[in-house]
Scaffold this active site. Structure first.
Site, PDB file in Angstrom:
ATOM      1  N   ASP A 261       0.830  -1.205   0.000  1.00  0.00           N
ATOM      2  CA  ASP A 261       0.000   0.000   0.000  1.00  0.00           C
ATOM      3  C   ASP A 261       0.867   1.259   0.000  1.00  0.00           C
ATOM      4  O   ASP A 261       2.059   1.215   0.313  1.00  0.00           O
ATOM      5  CB  ASP A 261      -0.898  -0.043   1.255  1.00  0.00           C
ATOM      6  CG  ASP A 261      -2.191   0.721   1.072  1.00  0.00           C
ATOM      7  OD1 ASP A 261      -2.296   1.499   0.093  1.00  0.00           O
ATOM      8  OD2 ASP A 261      -3.099   0.563   1.912  1.00  0.00           O
TER       9      ASP A 261
ATOM     10  N   ASP B  33     -10.648   1.749  -3.612  1.00  0.00           N
ATOM     11  CA  ASP B  33     -11.221   1.491  -2.282  1.00  0.00           C
ATOM     12  C   ASP B  33     -12.737   1.431  -2.354  1.00  0.00           C
ATOM     13  O   ASP B  33     -13.389   1.080  -1.370  1.00  0.00           O
ATOM     14  CB  ASP B  33     -10.811   2.605  -1.309  1.00  0.00           C
ATOM     15  CG  ASP B  33      -9.469   2.316  -0.667  1.00  0.00           C
ATOM     16  OD1 ASP B  33      -8.939   1.211  -0.877  1.00  0.00           O
ATOM     17  OD2 ASP B  33      -8.944   3.200   0.034  1.00  0.00           O
TER      18      ASP B  33
HETATM   19  C1  DGJ Z   1      -5.866   1.880   1.889  1.00  0.00           C
HETATM   20  C2  DGJ Z   1      -6.228   0.668   1.086  1.00  0.00           C
HETATM   21  O1  DGJ Z   1      -6.666   1.027  -0.168  1.00  0.00           O
HETATM   22  C3  DGJ Z   1      -7.269  -0.145   1.835  1.00  0.00           C
HETATM   23  O2  DGJ Z   1      -7.665  -1.230   1.079  1.00  0.00           O
HETATM   24  C4  DGJ Z   1      -6.678  -0.579   3.140  1.00  0.00           C
HETATM   25  O3  DGJ Z   1      -5.614  -1.452   2.914  1.00  0.00           O
HETATM   26  C5  DGJ Z   1      -6.210   0.627   3.925  1.00  0.00           C
HETATM   27  N1  DGJ Z   1      -5.336   1.466   3.165  1.00  0.00           N
HETATM   28  C6  DGJ Z   1      -5.505   0.205   5.181  1.00  0.00           C
HETATM   29  O4  DGJ Z   1      -4.969   1.254   5.865  1.00  0.00           O
END
Ligand code: DGJ
Length: 785
Positions: free
Chosen positions: A480, A550
């Site tokens: 991430d 997301d």
């Molecule tokens: C952002 C990501 O896109 C989410 O799927 C998740 O992993 C969060 N970060 C966790 O902090």
């Protein structure tokens, strides 16, 4: 194939269906002649070259002897500033004497089989025995000893040309690069529309179509990542070009940092496209003997519409960009705990989740954010990649072992490019964060970015992850990256090199990724950046899949996945079924629709599967079984866009195998229309000479969907607000209509198949297709002997 007419000094790059032609002018500049449908005839440059025979009023001619030749009036393969071309240039240099004019002239060329690797940068490569040829044209400045190599790699079968540039400083003086784009593409007229993929967090890669006007139209990122504002990708299409017909040109950058792409229309309606590292706040000092390699860009052309253009990119990504053990391999169905628990979990909660997921048919368990150090919310601990003993007292290794015992592979979330102020790492190495020495830093998600231009930082990340991956037997890693850059300063760089930081960061990141993916070839990496903030060709070179967004709402995902498919194939798109009301938009969509959308990507579930009703459990189990049966088709089939959610109340897409013997069509309705007319589902990509059976995927409907009408569709009269009804609804799988009919391929593609008529409020039986708001269907299409 590359054909060269040495006498006429013409270069003809020819692919299966396209030709790209340029020549060396009498003045030794590279003149672009043609890019379009394949040409078989040898080119007569005299006939096709565009030039004025008299000097235009108010124009700057290149040289007295070559009058009326003006660089402003010709189509160029590379352009510089200062010799009469007033369009934005591909290259802008400054020499030590303060001059900023350069003039690169043709020296010579070489043709190599294969493709020279681009130092430290992601790039396309031949697939197994595929024959690729690369033309390297060398240009030298008329005065200063600086050489430019232009690379053109021809992917014959993919109808793609990879371009990049290498600048070499052979002079004794420093040369400053103010701008170095990856390619220059000129066209003699500008009658095009520009298509880009624009958006924001949870609204990534929406398709935008705009008219070109005089002047410069620009998309870019100054965020340090390619970003969800604009994908580093654009299409120029004719006004009447549609998905299945018409001319279009595609341009994609293999890069993950700040970029720019400009389309310029000059007063004579000539068009120039440039794409590369963002020149805003960019300056690179090229010392004697140094060279600077630009990222690669991929050009393609289609006169069979946008879908063909996308498929060119899809094939190239699948076969020539993605590498390693996971290339072309089936990707596992996963469960991710993020939306199920957020930061609030412990070992037993996770194990319950894993056990429940295993029963549904899931193959991989992914432990998301919150498992390390004191990470109980997003204000702390990034950088300290050791287990959170409060949540997981027996350690990560123990959890991983138990998950494997349940029968699932174990995957982990990391965000290694970041540091929290509240962390041991920051306490020990405050100078490793990107921030200015004399200003308070600005934060994004409470965190700072580590300076990956610094080798010590790279080594720290590598060591932490090596330990983590080895000790906990990691099979999958979600990488991430949750903030954009600010406060640009690196204590690691000299003052004169501060504007190199963003590109050096990207190079540092690529180095770390190259090392890790080589050392852990079995790990499936998925890149993520607050969802799709860094969904680009560059990241796919290291990590074969990306968390698309997301936003996991099925209706929003239609647009996101549809837009993403302009450049990227389903095998790159992470797509999860989540709970309702959806956490990003609070919309309630049917479970079957959430699956029907996610199945056209890399399927995962991101919900608390310990809290499912029996109806949901049984439905999900069947969904996963179906996905596994047709996994290779869903993940690797040729993708066709049929109806756009940006234009209509329905979205239709399909995937077809390479033999055209099997396909799956997804049909999605946004809002239901009362008393609608008939519908036909026209398909694409099948064979006109084959016969197919078209069968609905069996779907189930929850009795709750009928509300007060439940008594009318059930054999018994029942109170739809009562406990008994609730129990029944949570347990009973009520079948939706299933159709199975034989159709010829030509009929399916000319007229389409006719599904049952939709529910109109006047009655319901097994011959009625109940869609409702956000309803959807999947149809399996299989050749019959
Ligand atoms: C952002 C990501 O896109 C989410 O799927 C998740 O992993 C969060 N970060 C966790 O902090």
């Amino acid at each position: 194939m590359i054909f060269i007419d040495s006498k006429q000094r013409v270069f003809h790059l020819s692919t299966k269906k396209t030709s790209y032609v340029f020549r060396v002018s009498d003045t030794n500049h590279l003149l672009h002649l043609y890019y379009g449908p394949k040409l078989n005839d040898p080119i007569d440059p005299e006939r096709v070259e565009l030039r004025h025979m008299v000097e235009l009023g108010n124009s700057t001619t290149y040289r007295e002897e070559t009058k009326p030749f003006s660089l402003n009036d010709v189509l160029l393969e590379m352009s510089t500033f200062g010799k009469g071309d007033y369009r934005d240039p591909m290259v802008h240099l400054e020499f030590e004497d303060g001059t900023r004019v350069s003039d690169f002239l043709y020296e010579d060329y070489t043709v190599t089989t294969g493709k020279p690797p681009l130092n430290e940068l992601p790039h396309t490569h031949p697939d197994q025995d595929e024959k690729i040829e690369t033309l390297i044209v060398r240009m030298k400045d008329a005065i200063v000893d600086v050489t430019i190599e232009l690379f053109f790699s021809v992917f014959d079968q993919k109808d793609c040309i990879a371009r990049s540039m290498n600048i070499m400083n052979g002079s004794k003086q420093k040369t400053i690069i103010h701008k170095a784009m990856s390619f220059n593409f000129d066209h003699f007229e500008s009658n095009f529309e520009m298509v880009t993929l624009d958006g924001a967090w949870i609204r990534e890669r929406h398709v935008t179509n705009r008219q070109l006007g005089y002047g410069i139209t620009k998309i870019d990122s100054k965020k340090g990542v390619s970003s969800s504002d604009h994908n580093p990708f654009l299409v120029l299409k004719r006004k009447n070009t549609e998905e299945q017909m018409g001319e279009c040109y595609g341009f994609a950058l293999v890069y993950s940092g700040s970029f720019e792409a400009t389309v310029e229309v000059n007063p004579h309606d000539m068009l120039r496209v440039l794409m590369g590292i963002n020149s805003f706040d960019f300056k690179w000092v090229l010392s004697q003997g140094d060279n600077f390699q630009t990222p690669e860009a991929i050009l393609t052309y289609s006169n069979e519409g946008l879908n063909r253009l996308s498929q060119n990119y899809h094939d190239l990504i699948k076969q020539n960009l993605v590498r390693g053990a996971w290339k072309g391999k089936p990707r596992p169905v996963l469960i991710n705990n993020w939306e199920a628990t957020y930061f609030d979990f412990n070992e037993s909660k996770l194990l319950r989740l894993a056990k429940a997921a295993k029963k549904l048919g899931v193959e991989l368990f992914v432990l998301d954010d919150g498992w390390f150090s004191s990470r109980d919310d997003d204000t702390t601990s990034l950088g300290d990649w050791t287990v959170n003993h409060k949540k997981l007292p027996k350690g990560l290794e123990n959890l991983s072992r138990k998950i494997k015992k349940i029968g699932l592979d174990f995957g982990i979330w990391v965000e290694p490019e970041m540091v929290s102020i509240k962390s041991r790492l920051y306490e020990n190495h405050p100078d490793w964060a990107i921030r200015l020495p004399n200003r308070e830093p600005s934060f994004g998600r409470n965190q700072l970015i580590l300076d990956l231009s610094n080798v010590s930082v790279q080594e720290y990340i590598l060591d932490s992850l090596r330990k983590l991956f080895n000790e906990s037997k990691i099979s999958y890693c979600k990488w991430d990256m949750n903030r954009n850059f600010s406060d640009l300063f690196s204590g690691n760089l000299d003052m004169e090199r501060q504007s190199e930081l963003l590109h050096r960061y990207v190079l540092g990141l690529y180095k770390v990724l190259e090392t890790l993916t080589k050392e852990f070839p079995h790990i499936l990496f998925e890149s993520c950046s607050s969802g799709g903030n860094r969904f680009d060709f560059g990241m796919l070179y290291y990590m074969p899949q990306t968390w698309t967004s997301d936003n996991s709402d099925a209706v929003e995902r239609l647009k996101i996945q549809y837009g993403t498919s302009y450049a990227y194939p389903p095998s790159t798109m992470g797509a999860h079924v989540s709970s309702v009301p959806n956490h990003q938009v609070l919309r309630i969509t049917p479970l079957e629709t959430r699956y029907n959308v996610a199945a056209f990507g890399l399927l995962g579930y991101e919900l608390d599967c310990t809290k499912l009703t029996r109806f949901e459990r049984k439905t999900i189990k069947r969904q996963i079984d179906y996905y596994k049966t047709y996994r290779s088709l869903f993940q690797y089939g040729d993708f066709y866009r049929i109806k756009s959610p940006f234009e209509e109340n329905v979205c239709i897409w399909m995937v077809v195998n390479s033999e055209k013997s099997e396909a799956i069509l997804g049909y999605y309705q946004i809002l239901s229309k009362p008393n609608p007319g008939y519908e036909k589902m026209k398909t694409l990509g099948l064979s006109e000479n084959k016969t197919y059976n078209v069968q609905t995927r069996p779907q189930y409907i929850n009795l709750h969907s009928f509300g007060d009408l439940a008594s009318r569709v059930l054999p018994i009269s029942i109170n739809s607000k009562g406990i008994i009804f609730n129990i029944l609804a949570n347990n009973h799988l009520m079948n939706q209509e299933v159709e199975s009919h034989i159709w010829t391929g030509d009929w399916l593609m000319s007229d389409g198949f006719t599904p049952m008529h939709q529910f109109t409020g006047s009655g319901y039986n097994e011959f009625v297709r109940l869609m409702g708001d956000f309803g959807s269907r999947i149809y399996h299409i299989k050749e019959i002997a």
